[in-house]
Design an enzyme around this catalytic site. Sequence first.
Site, mmCIF file in Angstrom:
data_model
loop_
_atom_site.group_PDB
_atom_site.id
_atom_site.type_symbol
_atom_site.label_atom_id
_atom_site.label_comp_id
_atom_site.label_asym_id
_atom_site.label_seq_id
_atom_site.Cartn_x
_atom_site.Cartn_y
_atom_site.Cartn_z
ATOM 1 N N LYS A 199 34.025 -0.768 26.114
ATOM 2 C CA LYS A 199 34.045 -1.693 24.975
ATOM 3 C C LYS A 199 33.946 -3.145 25.436
ATOM 4 O O LYS A 199 34.269 -3.470 26.596
ATOM 5 C CB LYS A 199 35.359 -1.522 24.184
ATOM 6 C CG LYS A 199 35.719 -0.095 23.827
ATOM 7 C CD LYS A 199 34.922 0.465 22.665
ATOM 8 C CE LYS A 199 35.434 0.045 21.325
ATOM 9 N NZ LYS A 199 36.466 0.854 20.689
ATOM 10 N N GLU A 256 25.013 7.567 13.980
ATOM 11 C CA GLU A 256 25.793 6.525 13.307
ATOM 12 C C GLU A 256 25.018 5.984 12.113
ATOM 13 O O GLU A 256 23.818 5.703 12.221
ATOM 14 C CB GLU A 256 26.065 5.396 14.315
ATOM 15 C CG GLU A 256 27.207 4.494 13.947
ATOM 16 C CD GLU A 256 28.554 5.033 14.463
ATOM 17 O OE1 GLU A 256 28.582 6.131 15.067
ATOM 18 O OE2 GLU A 256 29.570 4.361 14.227
ATOM 19 N N ASP A 274 3.854 1.389 -1.186
ATOM 20 C CA ASP A 274 4.463 1.422 -2.517
ATOM 21 C C ASP A 274 3.490 2.033 -3.530
ATOM 22 O O ASP A 274 3.870 2.857 -4.362
ATOM 23 C CB ASP A 274 4.808 -0.022 -2.916
ATOM 24 C CG ASP A 274 5.975 -0.069 -3.872
ATOM 25 O OD1 ASP A 274 5.956 -0.893 -4.802
ATOM 26 O OD2 ASP A 274 6.904 0.756 -3.701
ATOM 27 N N LYS A 300 27.015 0.927 21.552
ATOM 28 C CA LYS A 300 27.969 1.631 20.677
ATOM 29 C C LYS A 300 27.907 0.965 19.297
ATOM 30 O O LYS A 300 28.466 -0.102 19.083
ATOM 31 C CB LYS A 300 29.372 1.567 21.251
ATOM 32 C CG LYS A 300 30.358 2.485 20.519
ATOM 33 C CD LYS A 300 31.723 2.531 21.199
ATOM 34 C CE LYS A 300 32.651 3.470 20.433
ATOM 35 N NZ LYS A 300 32.892 2.988 19.027
ATOM 36 N N LEU A 322 35.613 9.506 21.919
ATOM 37 C CA LEU A 322 35.327 9.121 23.302
ATOM 38 C C LEU A 322 36.535 8.414 23.892
ATOM 39 O O LEU A 322 37.234 7.681 23.192
ATOM 40 C CB LEU A 322 34.141 8.146 23.339
ATOM 41 C CG LEU A 322 32.751 8.712 23.055
ATOM 42 C CD1 LEU A 322 31.746 7.577 22.935
ATOM 43 C CD2 LEU A 322 32.340 9.674 24.148
ATOM 44 N N LYS A 363 26.798 8.011 29.227
ATOM 45 C CA LYS A 363 26.920 9.476 29.304
ATOM 46 C C LYS A 363 26.209 9.992 30.546
ATOM 47 O O LYS A 363 25.105 9.544 30.861
ATOM 48 C CB LYS A 363 26.258 10.136 28.082
ATOM 49 C CG LYS A 363 26.809 9.720 26.748
ATOM 50 C CD LYS A 363 25.958 10.299 25.615
ATOM 51 C CE LYS A 363 26.470 9.835 24.263
ATOM 52 N NZ LYS A 363 25.564 10.245 23.159
ATOM 53 N N GLU A 415 0.859 -1.205 0.000
ATOM 54 C CA GLU A 415 0.000 0.000 0.000
ATOM 55 C C GLU A 415 0.884 1.240 0.000
ATOM 56 O O GLU A 415 0.639 2.209 -0.724
ATOM 57 C CB GLU A 415 -0.921 -0.028 1.218
ATOM 58 C CG GLU A 415 -1.686 1.260 1.533
ATOM 59 C CD GLU A 415 -2.642 1.677 0.408
ATOM 60 O OE1 GLU A 415 -2.821 0.886 -0.536
ATOM 61 O OE2 GLU A 415 -3.145 2.813 0.461
HETATM 62 C C1 LIG Z 1 7.654 -2.463 -1.709
HETATM 63 C C2 LIG Z 1 8.060 -1.951 -0.352
HETATM 64 C C3 LIG Z 1 7.633 -0.712 0.080
HETATM 65 C C4 LIG Z 1 8.004 -0.237 1.348
HETATM 66 C C5 LIG Z 1 8.800 -1.009 2.159
HETATM 67 C C6 LIG Z 1 9.234 -0.524 3.521
HETATM 68 N N1 LIG Z 1 8.375 0.558 3.995
HETATM 69 C C7 LIG Z 1 7.125 0.262 4.454
HETATM 70 C C8 LIG Z 1 6.322 1.257 4.949
HETATM 71 C C9 LIG Z 1 4.960 0.916 5.474
HETATM 72 N N2 LIG Z 1 4.550 -0.348 5.343
HETATM 73 O O1 LIG Z 1 4.293 1.794 6.032
HETATM 74 C C10 LIG Z 1 6.753 2.595 4.989
HETATM 75 C C11 LIG Z 1 8.025 2.891 4.495
HETATM 76 C C12 LIG Z 1 8.846 1.852 3.986
HETATM 77 O O2 LIG Z 1 9.983 2.084 3.535
HETATM 78 C C13 LIG Z 1 9.237 -2.283 1.711
HETATM 79 C C14 LIG Z 1 10.120 -3.141 2.605
HETATM 80 C C15 LIG Z 1 8.872 -2.743 0.456
#
Ligand SMILES: Cc1ccc(Cn2cc(C(N)=O)ccc2=O)c(C)c1
Length: 324
Positions: free
Chosen positions: A315, A174, A36, A116, A82, A291, A34
């Site tokens: 670590k 990161e 997508d 970390k 650090l 921290k 959906e």
């Molecule tokens: C085809 C497709 C579309 C989206 C995603 C991952 N995803 C899902 C959503 C969601 N479900 O709300 C929101 C953003 C997103 O990046 C995947 C793994 C594969």
Amino acid sequence: QQSIEQQLEQLRQQLRHYEYQYHVLDKPTIPDAEYDRLMNQLKTLEQQYPELISADSPTQRVGAKPLASFAQVRHEIPMLSLDNAFSDQEFYAFVKRIQERLGYGNDDLTFCCEPKLDGLAVSILYENGILSQGATRGDGSTGEDITLNIRTIRNIPLQLLTDNPPARLEVRGEVFMSQAGFEQLNERALARGEKTFANPRNAAAGSLRQLDPKITRQRPLVFNAYGIGIAEGVVLPDTHFARLQWLKQIGIPINQEIELCRGTEQVLEFYRQMGQKRDGLGYDIDGTVLKINEIALQQQLGFVSKAPRWAIAYKFPAQEQLTI
Ligand SMILES: Cc1ccc(Cn2cc(C(N)=O)ccc2=O)c(C)c1
């Protein structure tokens, strides 16, 4: 009947909302298919009205063409390193130095405790809530401008989810790769006769140093914030933990293992628990970062040479690498 602009804005807000739930809360409310479909709907509408495409639209994650080189970025606030601890003894000594410096006799200092992450430190600048620059740590004072690559990382929002964004907000954290993503990447590279990476950290570093964002975009990179640099036009909370929660609320992903610990024994318990969890996290960590939580105490303690007096990286012992 909605205007085109209204249709575009509504689709963009919907997609930002779903991305937040999936990438930051880890609680998707719609199926991937959906999401997508909505993304493709927005892409189609923007292709029909290219003059209405905005840089902060969820479709704008891949730069057009490769860069010839990376520009340099000067960190207005240095990104520091650090000090390390490798034993309980060294952590006790760290706490003792703090207590003496603060004149604290008791053991009820509160620490914000984080895993970390074994990736690459980056700085991301948002101006009026819009992502405007991404940079590597470099030597702490100067890094490389990797904005186009940072924009391809799906869990980094192109726009902050707040109605009154700070004038300038620099988020530090990161960039890393999951072990599963790393293995898939190496399998694909092997199948294509391309070079493989030795470990997820190298793979993340190599992916961020790509001059072609189309290549970076194909890499399974993830970002987790752990701090704030520049902050203008906003009054920040007065503890580190509360600042991280605030970042999460405005759409910035933080690590879900972060905890507050009160006193030395609770901190060491966190360190041991993270050591137990380490193999099951799905991404590499090489210890914990502990921290002082109160910002006022951090400021009172300051820095010595390039490292803060108020934080330490405790670590884990080096893991024997399984050579197969
Ligand atoms: C085809 C497709 C579309 C989206 C995603 C991952 N995803 C899902 C959503 C969601 N479900 O709300 C929101 C953003 C997103 O990046 C995947 C793994 C594969």
